[in-house]
Write a protein that holds these residues in place. Structure first.
Motif, short mmCIF file in Angstrom:
data_model
loop_
_atom_site.label_atom_id
_atom_site.label_comp_id
_atom_site.label_asym_id
_atom_site.label_seq_id
_atom_site.Cartn_x
_atom_site.Cartn_y
_atom_site.Cartn_z
N CYS A 96 48.55 90.16 -12.63
CA CYS A 96 47.36 90.70 -13.26
C CYS A 96 46.94 92.26 -12.49
N HIS A 97 45.96 92.76 -13.10
CA HIS A 97 45.84 94.24 -12.56
C HIS A 97 45.45 94.75 -10.96
N HIS A 98 44.67 93.22 -10.35
CA HIS A 98 44.56 93.75 -9.14
C HIS A 98 45.97 92.71 -8.19
N ASN A 99 45.45 93.05 -6.45
CA ASN A 99 46.40 92.10 -6.09
C ASN A 99 46.04 91.00 -5.87
N ASP A 100 44.26 90.53 -5.61
CA ASP A 100 43.89 89.59 -5.62
C ASP A 100 43.48 88.59 -7.01
N LYS A 147 38.69 88.44 -13.36
CA LYS A 147 37.23 89.39 -13.41
C LYS A 147 35.72 88.60 -12.95
N CYS A 155 34.10 89.93 -8.21
CA CYS A 155 33.86 90.99 -8.12
C CYS A 155 33.42 91.64 -6.81
#
Length: 272
Positions: free
Chosen positions: A49-53, A160, A163
């Motif tokens: 995933c692009h982000h930690n969450d 996504k 957000c």
């Protein structure tokens, strides 16, 4: 089914096997191959995933959708260890996995059969996926994030959703929005008042009978008890608060999303 049993049945834990194939689908690093799980070996997509969450958001979105009977592939917490021949990690790392089905994307199906996306409006549970995507504020239900084989749909990729900049009581932020099923409904049927009225009756029934906050609240609380996901408890609490706030305005948000915006003449009559 009690929630503990539901989570046990639908959230898989696995280890990435070797001989994975690099996939060029999507914008994330993605691999396909078999994952050895607590329920046996499954073909799966594995992604960073692009982000930690992102991993947590994918898992809780999938569980929420499955609880609401949305056909979403089972999520898999995939452990990858240093030395894996295809996925390079510096330490034991959990990636997001999704049970893989032999189905093309909706985008590919439409191109191969020279159809328009209007055929999605024949989906019997259109009201459910519209309500679900608006509930989690998913800005990216483009045709690549839908699988379709001519008979069955499956819905994928929810990274996504939720957000952090999204107001839970407001429409999905246009800055983040890529494409949604509500856009398809609006384009083909938005001005058909009878169609919209009948669709909204189904949506409101779904919200009242299935998508009520206590069910979702309880699911998130049980997920927070999961020892592997405990580091994501702050994210899960944010998601929980988001859903509680959004549920009260959900029907209005959906109706506004599937109907065409007021034109300038109407705005002037309203004093806009």
């Amino acid at each position: 089914m009690v929630l503990e049993e539901f989570i046990e049945e639908h959230l898989l834990y696995g280890r990435a096997l070797i001989d994975l194939q690099v996939s060029k689908k999507g914008s994330n690093p993605l691999w396909t191959g078999f994952v050895s799980t607590n329920k046996g070996e499954f073909p799966a997509y594995i992604k960073k995933c692009h982000h930690n969450d992102g991993l947590c958001i994918e898992i809780i979105s999938a569980l929420l959708g499955l609880m609401l009977k949305i056909p979403i592939p089972k999520p898999i917490l995939v452990l990858v260890e240093p030395g894996h021949p295809q996925i390079v990690v510096a330490k034991p790392t959990f990636l997001f996995g999704s049970q893989m089905y032999d189905m093309p994307s909706f985008e590919r199906f439409l191109a191969d059969h020279k159809l328009s996306d209007e055929c999605l409006l024949d989906y019997p549970n259109l009201h459910s996926i519209l309500a679900f995507d608006e509930f989690i504020a998913n800005p990216d239900r483009n045709n690549s994030n839908i699988l379709y084989d001519g008979e069955s749909f499956r819905f994928i990729d929810h990274e996504k959703a939720f957000c952090s900049s999204q107001d839970p009581r407001s429409p999905i932020n246009e800055i983040n929005k890529i494409s949604n099923i509500s856009d398809i409904v609006q384009y083909y049927k938005g001005e058909n008042e009878i169609y919209i009225h009948k669709l909204m009756l189904k949506i409101k029934k779904t919200i009242t009978e299935e998508m009520w906050a206590p069910n979702c609240d309880s699911l998130i609380k049980k997920t927070k008890d999961n020892s592997i996901l405990s580091e994501y408890n702050l994210i899960l609490e944010r998601v929980r608060n988001f859903l509680v706030a959004r549920q009260s305005v959900l029907a209005i948000l959906i109706e506004n999303a599937i109907k065409p915006p007021l034109n300038h003449q109407q705005l002037n009559l309203l004093g806009g």
